[in-house]
Design a protein around this motif. Structure first.
Motif, PDB file in Angstrom:
ATOM      1  N   TYR A 108       0.830  -1.228   0.000  1.00 37.13           N
ATOM      2  CA  TYR A 108       0.000   0.000   0.000  1.00 37.13           C
ATOM      3  C   TYR A 108       0.855   1.264   0.000  1.00 37.13           C
ATOM      4  N   GLU A 109       2.156   1.112   0.247  1.00 36.86           N
ATOM      5  CA  GLU A 109       3.047   2.283   0.262  1.00 36.86           C
ATOM      6  C   GLU A 109       3.704   2.532  -1.096  1.00 36.86           C
ATOM      7  N   LEU A 110       3.390   1.704  -2.092  1.00 36.91           N
ATOM      8  CA  LEU A 110       3.979   1.921  -3.423  1.00 36.91           C
ATOM      9  C   LEU A 110       3.529   3.273  -3.945  1.00 36.91           C
ATOM     10  N   ASP A 111       4.492   4.062  -4.428  1.00 39.27           N
ATOM     11  CA  ASP A 111       4.158   5.419  -4.860  1.00 39.27           C
ATOM     12  C   ASP A 111       5.116   5.825  -5.978  1.00 39.27           C
ATOM     13  N   PRO A 112       4.570   6.171  -7.154  1.00 42.97           N
ATOM     14  CA  PRO A 112       5.464   6.538  -8.261  1.00 42.97           C
ATOM     15  C   PRO A 112       6.313   7.767  -7.944  1.00 42.97           C
ATOM     16  N   ARG A 113       5.850   8.629  -7.007  1.00 40.14           N
ATOM     17  CA  ARG A 113       6.632   9.837  -6.700  1.00 40.14           C
ATOM     18  C   ARG A 113       7.916   9.507  -5.964  1.00 40.14           C
ATOM     19  N   THR A 114       7.936   8.376  -5.216  1.00 41.92           N
ATOM     20  CA  THR A 114       9.154   8.030  -4.483  1.00 41.92           C
ATOM     21  C   THR A 114       9.950   6.921  -5.180  1.00 41.92           C
ATOM     22  N   LEU A 115       9.241   5.969  -5.801  1.00 44.25           N
ATOM     23  CA  LEU A 115       9.940   4.821  -6.402  1.00 44.25           C
ATOM     24  C   LEU A 115      10.132   4.975  -7.908  1.00 44.25           C
ATOM     25  N   GLY A 116       9.377   5.893  -8.533  1.00 37.85           N
ATOM     26  CA  GLY A 116       9.377   5.977  -9.998  1.00 37.85           C
ATOM     27  C   GLY A 116       8.453   4.912 -10.570  1.00 37.85           C
ATOM     28  N   MET A 117       8.496   4.788 -11.886  1.00 34.84           N
ATOM     29  CA  MET A 117       7.645   3.810 -12.579  1.00 34.84           C
ATOM     30  C   MET A 117       8.510   2.625 -13.016  1.00 34.84           C
ATOM     31  N   PHE A 118       7.877   1.478 -13.191  1.00 34.80           N
ATOM     32  CA  PHE A 118       8.593   0.259 -13.579  1.00 34.80           C
ATOM     33  C   PHE A 118       8.008  -0.301 -14.874  1.00 34.80           C
ATOM     34  N   ASP A 119       8.904  -0.711 -15.790  1.00 36.92           N
ATOM     35  CA  ASP A 119       8.414  -1.311 -17.038  1.00 36.92           C
ATOM     36  C   ASP A 119       7.649  -2.582 -16.731  1.00 36.92           C
ATOM     37  N   ILE A 120       8.222  -3.387 -15.831  1.00 35.80           N
ATOM     38  CA  ILE A 120       7.605  -4.686 -15.500  1.00 35.80           C
ATOM     39  C   ILE A 120       7.515  -4.805 -13.978  1.00 35.80           C
ATOM     40  N   VAL A 121       6.354  -5.241 -13.508  1.00 37.92           N
ATOM     41  CA  VAL A 121       6.178  -5.465 -12.071  1.00 37.92           C
ATOM     42  C   VAL A 121       5.822  -6.939 -11.873  1.00 37.92           C
ATOM     43  N   LEU A 122       6.511  -7.573 -10.933  1.00 37.85           N
ATOM     44  CA  LEU A 122       6.193  -8.964 -10.581  1.00 37.85           C
ATOM     45  C   LEU A 122       5.421  -8.961  -9.273  1.00 37.85           C
ATOM     46  N   CYS A 123       4.288  -9.609  -9.268  1.00 36.02           N
ATOM     47  CA  CYS A 123       3.538  -9.735  -8.017  1.00 36.02           C
ATOM     48  C   CYS A 123       3.112 -11.199  -7.924  1.00 36.02           C
ATOM     49  N   PHE A 124       4.053 -12.012  -7.456  1.00 39.16           N
ATOM     50  CA  PHE A 124       3.846 -13.459  -7.396  1.00 39.16           C
ATOM     51  C   PHE A 124       3.508 -13.860  -5.965  1.00 39.16           C
ATOM     52  N   GLY A 125       2.419 -14.578  -5.817  1.00 35.79           N
ATOM     53  CA  GLY A 125       2.086 -15.174  -4.515  1.00 35.79           C
ATOM     54  C   GLY A 125       1.812 -14.158  -3.421  1.00 35.79           C
ATOM     55  N   VAL A 126       1.294 -12.991  -3.767  1.00 32.77           N
ATOM     56  CA  VAL A 126       1.078 -11.944  -2.769  1.00 32.77           C
ATOM     57  C   VAL A 126      -0.403 -11.587  -2.614  1.00 32.77           C
ATOM     58  N   LEU A 127      -1.146 -11.621  -3.723  1.00 31.52           N
ATOM     59  CA  LEU A 127      -2.509 -11.074  -3.732  1.00 31.52           C
ATOM     60  C   LEU A 127      -3.386 -11.637  -2.608  1.00 31.52           C
ATOM     61  N   TYR A 128      -3.311 -12.943  -2.385  1.00 35.64           N
ATOM     62  CA  TYR A 128      -4.207 -13.548  -1.388  1.00 35.64           C
ATOM     63  C   TYR A 128      -3.789 -13.206   0.042  1.00 35.64           C
ATOM     64  N   LYS A 139      -2.499   0.536  -6.322  1.00 30.88           N
ATOM     65  CA  LYS A 139      -1.145   1.036  -6.001  1.00 30.88           C
ATOM     66  C   LYS A 139      -0.140   0.449  -6.983  1.00 30.88           C
ATOM     67  N   ILE A 140      -0.333  -0.826  -7.322  1.00 29.91           N
ATOM     68  CA  ILE A 140       0.571  -1.495  -8.261  1.00 29.91           C
ATOM     69  C   ILE A 140       0.423  -0.877  -9.647  1.00 29.91           C
ATOM     70  N   CYS A 141      -0.817  -0.656 -10.065  1.00 26.47           N
ATOM     71  CA  CYS A 141      -1.070  -0.060 -11.390  1.00 26.47           C
ATOM     72  C   CYS A 141      -0.368   1.298 -11.491  1.00 26.47           C
ATOM     73  N   ALA A 142      -0.411   2.054 -10.398  1.00 30.12           N
ATOM     74  CA  ALA A 142       0.162   3.410 -10.425  1.00 30.12           C
ATOM     75  C   ALA A 142       1.673   3.408 -10.650  1.00 30.12           C
ATOM     76  N   VAL A 143       2.360   2.308 -10.334  1.00 24.70           N
ATOM     77  CA  VAL A 143       3.821   2.273 -10.562  1.00 24.70           C
ATOM     78  C   VAL A 143       4.178   1.439 -11.798  1.00 24.70           C
ATOM     79  N   THR A 144       3.164   0.921 -12.501  1.00 26.88           N
ATOM     80  CA  THR A 144       3.433   0.058 -13.658  1.00 26.88           C
ATOM     81  C   THR A 144       3.398   0.882 -14.947  1.00 26.88           C
ATOM     82  N   GLN A 145       4.490   0.836 -15.675  1.00 26.65           N
ATOM     83  CA  GLN A 145       4.581   1.561 -16.936  1.00 26.65           C
ATOM     84  C   GLN A 145       3.977   0.736 -18.065  1.00 26.65           C
ATOM     85  N   ASP A 146       4.134  -0.580 -17.962  1.00 25.63           N
ATOM     86  CA  ASP A 146       3.777  -1.407 -19.099  1.00 25.63           C
ATOM     87  C   ASP A 146       3.013  -2.678 -18.692  1.00 25.63           C
TER      88      ASP A 146
END
Ligand SMILES: C[S@@+](CC[C@H](N)C(=O)[O-])C[C@H]1O[C@@H](n2cnc3c(N)ncnc32)[C@H](O)[C@@H]1O
Length: 443
Positions: A108-128, A139-146
Motif C-alpha cells: 500500500y506504500e507503493l508510490d510513483p513519486r518516491t519509487l518511480g515507474m517500472f516497465d515490468i512489475v512482478l507480483c507473485f504469490g502476494v494477492l491472497y 497502487k501497483i497499477c500506479a507504478v506500472t509503466q507497461d
C-alpha cells in the motif's frame, strides 16, 4: 466458520528454512521448499524475454528473492519491496553479488513519486495475503509503466480448467486462518475475480496466461496491444464530464468516472471489448458504452497515480481512428483567490437579488476571481448552507449558472461561492414561489 484449506508447502518450509531454491555463482545449490524447476515453470507462461536490459523491474513480496535475482540475471535494474526485511534475502543478495535495491515497504506504500515507474512489475504469490486486494492493485497499477505479472492462489482453478466459470466472479474472505492455517491469508479470488480486479484497478487488459488447480497467472497490461487497424473516421467526442457533475475536474480520492459523449451513427452500442479509451497514453478498460438520445456515452475510470494537474483522454472504437484528445484535471491544488460576487439575479427574469421558483429556480451569479480551470467540478454554490453543483461555470466571463435545489424554500437565503479552497463574500438572495415537490416525496 468456513472450511479450512490446507497449505502443502508449509511443512517443507519449516524443514528447509528457505522458500526458494538457488543456484549460487560458486556452483552450490541451495534447496528450499520450492524446486528450481517449479520456480522456472511459474515464470515460463508469461513469456518474458531472456534479455531485460534497459528495463526497470519491481518485485513485490520477493521473500528469499529468487525472482529478483532472476530478473537481474536477465539484465534488468531491479527493486524489491517486502513488508518484512528478510535475513535470507539480504544474505542471498550478498552471495549472488546482486545490485538490486531492497526496501521494506508494504504494497500500500507503493508510490510513483518516491519509487518511480517500472516497465515490468512482478507480483507473485502476494494477492491472497492482502486485506485490500483492489486497493493494492491500484497502487501497483500506479507504478506500472507497461506490464504486471500477477500470480496468485485462486479458489476455482480446477473447475475453471474444465470450462466451469462461476456466473459472477467472487472472492472468498478468510477472517482468521482458514486458508492454509495462516493468519496472513485474507482472500481467495476466482480466476474471473482476478481478471476483474486487474481491470477495476486501472489496467487496460487482463490476459490469463495460465491456470493451475490452485493458482492462476495474469498479464495485467497498461497498454492496448493488437489494436484493430484504423480505416474508419476518428471518433468525435462532443462532451467530457464527470459522472457526478458537469465539470472536468476530478479528485483521485473520490469515486468518479469520466463520461465521454460521442457522436455515434450506428444503430447499436459497440461491444465493450472494441472500446479503447486511453489516458496519457495508457489504455484503460472501459466501464460501459451505452446509447443516448444524442449518440454514445462511454464511461471510463480515472486511473490511479495521475499527477495533480492536466491530463488527456482520447478514444478509439473498433476500426475508427483516434479521437482528438480532450483535457481534464485531477487533484487541482487549492488556491488563495479573492472571490468576489458582484451580482446575482434570476436566470430567466434577470431581476437582481431574486430568484423565482415559478420561473424554474435558475440563478445567474457574476463573480470575480475564478481560476481559468474553474468548472462544475471545483466550484460549488452554497445556498443556506446547502451545496449546489453549477450547471455552467464560465471562468472568462466570471459567470455561474445554478439551479435551486427543491430543499430551498421561499425566503431570504445567504449565497456564497466556493472554489478550490477559497470562499467568496456572502450575498443575500430572495427566493419566491413554491419549491417543486421532491421526487418520491410528492403528497
Ligand atoms: C508467498 S510469498 C511469495 C514469494 C515470491 N514472490 C514467490 O511467489 O515465490 C509472499 C510474499 O509477500 C510478502 N507480503 C505479504 N504481504 C505483503 C504486503 N502487504 N506488502 C508487501 N509484501 C507483502 C511476504 O512477506 C512474502 O515475501
Amino acid at each position: 466458520m468456513s472450511t479450512r484449506r490446507e497449505n502443502s508447502t508449509r511443512a517443507a518450509l519449516e524443514k528447509k528454512g528457505l522458500y526458494h531454491s538457488f543456484r549460487l555463482p560458486d556452483g552450490r545449490r541451495l534447496d528450499g521448499a520450492m524446486s528450481l524447476e517449479a520456480q522456472d515453470e511459474r515464470l515460463t507462461p508469461f513469456n518474458l524475454p531472456e534479455s531485460l536490459h534497459g528495463k526497470r523491474v519491481l518485485d513485490i513480496g520477493p521473500w528469499d528473492g529468487y525472482y529478483t535475482f532472476e530478473m537481474e540475471r536477465r539484465g534488468a535494474e531491479v527493486t524489491a519491496v517486502d513488508y518484512v526485511d528478510m535475513d535470507t534475502f539480504r544474505e542471498l543478495h550478498r552471495l549472488m553479488g546482486s545490485k538490486a535495491k531492497y526496501h521494506q515497504l508494504d504494497v500500500y506504500e507503493l508510490d510513483p513519486r518516491t519509487l518511480g515507474m517500472f516497465d515490468i512489475v512482478l507480483c507473485f504469490g502476494v494477492l491472497y495475503h492482502l486485506k485490500h486486494p483492489l486497493l493494492a492493485l491500484e497502487k501497483i497499477c500506479a507504478v506500472t509503466q507497461d506490464l504486471c505479472l500477477l500470480e496468485s492462489f485462486v479458489v476455482d482453478g480446477g473447475t475453471w480448467k474444465q470450462g466451469i466459470h462461476p456466473p459472477v466472479p467472487y472472492i472468498e474472505f478468510y477472517e482468521m486462518d482458514e486458508l492454509g492455517g495462516q493468519l496472513d491469508n485474507w482472500s481467495g479470488p476466482t480466476v474471473g475475480a482476478m481478471e476483474a480486479l486487474v481491470r477495476a484497478a486501472g489496467f487496460a487488459r487482463a490476459d490469463i496466461m495460465h491456470v493451475e488447480d490452485a493458482s492462476a497467472g495474469i498479464a495485467a497490461r497498461r497498454r492496448w496491444t493488437n489494436l484493430p487497424q484504423a480505416d474508419r473516421p476518428p471518433i468525435e467526442i462532443f462532451g467530457l464530464s464527470c459522472h457526478l457533475h458537469r465539470g472536468r475536474s476530478f479528485r483521485s480520492e473520490k469515486e468518479e468516472y469520466i463520461a465521454l459523449w460521442c457522436i455515434w451513427p450506428a444503430p447499436g452500442a459497440p461491444l465493450l471489448d472494441v472500446v479503447f479509451p486511453e489516458i496519457d497514453g495508457f489504455g484503460i478498460a472501459p466501464l460501459a458504452a451505452s446509447l443516448t438520445a444524442n449518440g454514445l456515452l462511454v464511461s471510463v475510470r480515472v486511473p490511479p497515480g495521475l499527477t495533480p494537474g492536466q491530463h488527456w483522454v482520447r478514444l478509439k472504437i473498433g476500426r475508427s481512428g483516434w479521437s482528438e484528445p480532450l483535457k481534464f484535471y485531477v487533484d487541482l491544488a487549492p488556491i488563495a483567490t479573492d472571490l468576489t460576487i458582484s451580482s446575482i439575479h434570476d436566470g430567466v427574469t434577470l431581476l437582481h437579488g431574486q430568484v423565482d421558483w415559478k420561473e424554474g429556480g435558475w440563478i445567474t451569479i457574476w463573480v470575480a476571481g475564478l481560476s481559468v480551470e474553474a468548472d462544475a467540478g471545483n466550484t460549488i454554490v452554497e445556498l443556506a448552507g446547502v451545496p449546489h453543483l453549477p450547471d455552467m461555470v464560465d471562468p472568462v466571463r466570471g459567470q455561474i449558472n445554478v439551479r435551486l435545489r427543491p430543499v430551498i424554500r421561499a425566503g431570504e437565503v445567504e449565497l456564497i461561492v466556493l472554489h478550490r479552497g477559497s470562499k467568496s463574500n456572502a450575498s443575500m438572495l430572495t427566493v419566491t414561489g413554491v419549491a417543486p415537490p421532491i421526487r418520491g416525496l410528492e403528497v
